[in-house]
Design a protein around this motif. Structure first.
Motif, PDB file in Angstrom:
ATOM      1  N   TYR A   7      44.592  42.395  43.568  1.00  0.00           N
ATOM      2  CA  TYR A   7      45.478  42.366  42.408  1.00  0.00           C
ATOM      3  C   TYR A   7      46.316  43.627  42.474  1.00  0.00           C
ATOM      4  O   TYR A   7      45.764  44.732  42.551  1.00  0.00           O
ATOM      5  CB  TYR A   7      44.673  42.324  41.110  1.00  0.00           C
ATOM      6  CG  TYR A   7      43.883  41.056  40.972  1.00  0.00           C
ATOM      7  CD1 TYR A   7      44.448  39.926  40.396  1.00  0.00           C
ATOM      8  CD2 TYR A   7      42.586  40.968  41.476  1.00  0.00           C
ATOM      9  CE1 TYR A   7      43.743  38.742  40.300  1.00  0.00           C
ATOM     10  CE2 TYR A   7      41.864  39.792  41.382  1.00  0.00           C
ATOM     11  CZ  TYR A   7      42.445  38.687  40.803  1.00  0.00           C
ATOM     12  OH  TYR A   7      41.749  37.510  40.716  1.00  0.00           O
ATOM     13  N   LEU A  34      47.315  37.190  35.379  1.00  0.00           N
ATOM     14  CA  LEU A  34      47.170  38.071  34.225  1.00  0.00           C
ATOM     15  C   LEU A  34      45.806  38.715  34.334  1.00  0.00           C
ATOM     16  O   LEU A  34      44.838  38.071  34.715  1.00  0.00           O
ATOM     17  CB  LEU A  34      47.257  37.273  32.920  1.00  0.00           C
ATOM     18  CG  LEU A  34      48.598  36.624  32.611  1.00  0.00           C
ATOM     19  CD1 LEU A  34      48.471  35.753  31.362  1.00  0.00           C
ATOM     20  CD2 LEU A  34      49.680  37.674  32.416  1.00  0.00           C
ATOM     21  N   CYS A  36      43.149  42.447  33.300  1.00  0.00           N
ATOM     22  CA  CYS A  36      42.969  43.812  32.806  1.00  0.00           C
ATOM     23  C   CYS A  36      41.813  44.442  33.564  1.00  0.00           C
ATOM     24  O   CYS A  36      40.927  43.763  34.070  1.00  0.00           O
ATOM     25  CB  CYS A  36      42.742  43.851  31.297  1.00  0.00           C
ATOM     26  SG  CYS A  36      41.282  43.026  30.730  1.00  0.00           S
ATOM     27  N   ALA A  38      39.861  48.628  33.852  1.00  0.00           N
ATOM     28  CA  ALA A  38      39.025  49.545  33.089  1.00  0.00           C
ATOM     29  C   ALA A  38      39.621  49.916  31.739  1.00  0.00           C
ATOM     30  O   ALA A  38      38.886  50.230  30.796  1.00  0.00           O
ATOM     31  CB  ALA A  38      38.780  50.813  33.903  1.00  0.00           C
ATOM     32  N   LYS A  58      49.981  40.820  36.782  1.00  0.00           N
ATOM     33  CA  LYS A  58      49.616  41.317  38.105  1.00  0.00           C
ATOM     34  C   LYS A  58      49.999  40.256  39.126  1.00  0.00           C
ATOM     35  O   LYS A  58      50.251  39.096  38.782  1.00  0.00           O
ATOM     36  CB  LYS A  58      48.112  41.581  38.198  1.00  0.00           C
ATOM     37  CG  LYS A  58      47.581  42.590  37.197  1.00  0.00           C
ATOM     38  CD  LYS A  58      48.010  44.002  37.527  1.00  0.00           C
ATOM     39  CE  LYS A  58      47.646  44.953  36.385  1.00  0.00           C
ATOM     40  NZ  LYS A  58      48.050  46.330  36.651  1.00  0.00           N
ATOM     41  N   ASN A  85      48.647  56.078  39.941  1.00  0.00           N
ATOM     42  CA  ASN A  85      48.484  55.881  38.495  1.00  0.00           C
ATOM     43  C   ASN A  85      47.475  54.788  38.207  1.00  0.00           C
ATOM     44  O   ASN A  85      47.179  53.954  39.079  1.00  0.00           O
ATOM     45  CB  ASN A  85      49.824  55.506  37.864  1.00  0.00           C
ATOM     46  CG  ASN A  85      50.859  56.604  38.043  1.00  0.00           C
ATOM     47  OD1 ASN A  85      50.544  57.785  37.901  1.00  0.00           O
ATOM     48  ND2 ASN A  85      52.070  56.208  38.374  1.00  0.00           N
ATOM     49  N   ILE A  86      46.988  54.775  36.971  1.00  0.00           N
ATOM     50  CA  ILE A  86      46.094  53.688  36.586  1.00  0.00           C
ATOM     51  C   ILE A  86      46.825  52.366  36.713  1.00  0.00           C
ATOM     52  O   ILE A  86      48.046  52.300  36.575  1.00  0.00           O
ATOM     53  CB  ILE A  86      45.540  53.871  35.148  1.00  0.00           C
ATOM     54  CG1 ILE A  86      46.692  53.923  34.141  1.00  0.00           C
ATOM     55  CG2 ILE A  86      44.640  55.084  35.063  1.00  0.00           C
ATOM     56  CD1 ILE A  86      46.217  53.883  32.703  1.00  0.00           C
ATOM     57  N   GLY A  87      46.071  51.330  37.006  1.00  0.00           N
ATOM     58  CA  GLY A  87      46.656  50.003  37.124  1.00  0.00           C
ATOM     59  C   GLY A  87      47.196  49.678  38.508  1.00  0.00           C
ATOM     60  O   GLY A  87      47.823  48.636  38.698  1.00  0.00           O
ATOM     61  N   GLY A  89      45.681  48.644  40.959  1.00  0.00           N
ATOM     62  CA  GLY A  89      45.122  47.381  41.417  1.00  0.00           C
ATOM     63  C   GLY A  89      43.759  47.522  42.050  1.00  0.00           C
ATOM     64  O   GLY A  89      43.160  48.602  42.058  1.00  0.00           O
ATOM     65  N   LYS A  90      43.290  46.423  42.575  1.00  0.00           N
ATOM     66  CA  LYS A  90      41.942  46.392  43.128  1.00  0.00           C
ATOM     67  C   LYS A  90      41.870  45.365  44.250  1.00  0.00           C
ATOM     68  O   LYS A  90      42.577  44.356  44.240  1.00  0.00           O
ATOM     69  CB  LYS A  90      40.938  46.036  42.033  1.00  0.00           C
ATOM     70  CG  LYS A  90      39.551  46.540  42.307  1.00  0.00           C
ATOM     71  CD  LYS A  90      38.697  46.484  41.052  1.00  0.00           C
ATOM     72  CE  LYS A  90      38.941  47.682  40.146  1.00  0.00           C
ATOM     73  NZ  LYS A  90      38.039  47.690  38.989  1.00  0.00           N
ATOM     74  N   PHE A  92      39.203  42.984  46.517  1.00  0.00           N
ATOM     75  CA  PHE A  92      37.872  42.400  46.662  1.00  0.00           C
ATOM     76  C   PHE A  92      37.770  41.796  48.064  1.00  0.00           C
ATOM     77  O   PHE A  92      38.682  41.099  48.512  1.00  0.00           O
ATOM     78  CB  PHE A  92      37.632  41.302  45.615  1.00  0.00           C
ATOM     79  CG  PHE A  92      37.761  41.803  44.201  1.00  0.00           C
ATOM     80  CD1 PHE A  92      36.710  42.457  43.579  1.00  0.00           C
ATOM     81  CD2 PHE A  92      38.944  41.637  43.494  1.00  0.00           C
ATOM     82  CE1 PHE A  92      36.824  42.929  42.282  1.00  0.00           C
ATOM     83  CE2 PHE A  92      39.074  42.113  42.201  1.00  0.00           C
ATOM     84  CZ  PHE A  92      38.001  42.764  41.593  1.00  0.00           C
TER      85      PHE A  92
HETATM   86  N1  LIG Z   1      36.135  43.893  37.964  1.00  0.00           N
HETATM   87  C1  LIG Z   1      37.224  43.125  38.018  1.00  0.00           C
HETATM   88  N2  LIG Z   1      37.105  41.787  38.066  1.00  0.00           N
HETATM   89  C2  LIG Z   1      38.194  40.996  38.141  1.00  0.00           C
HETATM   90  N3  LIG Z   1      39.444  41.443  38.176  1.00  0.00           N
HETATM   91  C3  LIG Z   1      39.627  42.771  38.127  1.00  0.00           C
HETATM   92  C4  LIG Z   1      38.534  43.679  38.048  1.00  0.00           C
HETATM   93  N4  LIG Z   1      39.016  44.930  38.037  1.00  0.00           N
HETATM   94  C5  LIG Z   1      40.351  44.809  38.103  1.00  0.00           C
HETATM   95  N5  LIG Z   1      40.717  43.519  38.156  1.00  0.00           N
HETATM   96  C6  LIG Z   1      42.062  42.982  38.272  1.00  0.00           C
HETATM   97  O1  LIG Z   1      42.854  43.979  38.897  1.00  0.00           O
HETATM   98  C7  LIG Z   1      43.928  44.338  38.057  1.00  0.00           C
HETATM   99  C8  LIG Z   1      44.221  45.793  38.258  1.00  0.00           C
HETATM  100  O2  LIG Z   1      43.082  46.537  37.901  1.00  0.00           O
HETATM  101  P1  LIG Z   1      43.218  48.094  37.691  1.00  0.00           P
HETATM  102  O3  LIG Z   1      43.983  48.657  38.823  1.00  0.00           O
HETATM  103  O4  LIG Z   1      43.739  48.376  36.308  1.00  0.00           O
HETATM  104  O5  LIG Z   1      41.672  48.479  37.830  1.00  0.00           O
HETATM  105  P2  LIG Z   1      40.912  49.660  37.101  1.00  0.00           P
HETATM  106  O6  LIG Z   1      39.475  49.481  37.422  1.00  0.00           O
HETATM  107  O7  LIG Z   1      41.317  49.682  35.655  1.00  0.00           O
HETATM  108  O8  LIG Z   1      41.442  50.949  37.866  1.00  0.00           O
HETATM  109  P3  LIG Z   1      42.425  52.080  37.292  1.00  0.00           P
HETATM  110  O9  LIG Z   1      41.577  52.997  36.502  1.00  0.00           O
HETATM  111  O10 LIG Z   1      43.021  52.690  38.523  1.00  0.00           O
HETATM  112  O11 LIG Z   1      43.467  51.385  36.454  1.00  0.00           O
HETATM  113  C9  LIG Z   1      43.470  43.948  36.676  1.00  0.00           C
HETATM  114  O12 LIG Z   1      44.569  43.739  35.794  1.00  0.00           O
HETATM  115  C10 LIG Z   1      42.721  42.672  36.945  1.00  0.00           C
HETATM  116  O13 LIG Z   1      43.627  41.613  37.119  1.00  0.00           O
END
Ligand SMILES: Nc1ncnc2c1ncn2[C@@H]1O[C@H](COP(=O)(O)OP(=O)(O)OP(=O)(O)O)[C@@H](O)[C@H]1O
Ligand SMILES: [Mg+2]
Length: 113
Positions: A7, A34, A36, A38, A58, A85-87, A89-90, A92
């Protein structure tokens, strides 16, 4: 075989595609998503504008690769998507059971590659 699901921020898609191409990763599926993380979708800044919503836009990438392409795929996604920055992504990484090319009935690494 692994299925790499990522994402990322929508506005980083071009950068990620460029980095993937550079690493010779050409096969990809892209969908709008879509989600969210952390921060529960709150207080994230997109292009300088703060907004408070639960689910943020996303882009979801799905890339199925043989083992020897796993690292360079992950590295390319990070290179293209990271801002610090936060957001950002991630990613898997999922062990993939099987893959079938419909046209030829090839399976496994032949079908993916
Ligand atoms: N554990 C999760 N399971 C499923 N989807 C996830 C998970 N973590 C993140 N995502 C997806 O990845 C998107 C981006 O996550 P994000 O980068 O905000 O992760 P975070 O853990 O909040 O890291 P950061 O602190 O860098 O923001 C989220 O909007 C969501 O779609
Ligand atoms: Mg987050």
């Amino acid at each position: 075989m692994k299925l790499i699901v990522a994402y990322i921020q929508p506005h980083k898609l071009q950068d990620v595609k460029r980095a993937l191409y550079k690493n010779e990763v050409y096969k990809i599926s892209v969908t709008n998503a879509l989600g969210c993380g952390a921060q529960k979708g709150y207080h994230e800044s997109y292009r300088g504008v703060d907004f408070e919503v639960n689910l943020l836009k996303k882009v979801r990438l799905e890339i199925a690769v043989n083992e020897d392409f796993v690292d360079k795929t992950i590295e390319a996604i990070i290179e293209g998507a990271r801002t610090g920055n936060i957001g950002d992504g991630k990613i898997f990484i999922v062990t993939l059971g099987e893959c079938v090319r419909i046209r030829t009935s090839e399976v496994g690494s032949e079908a993916i590659g």
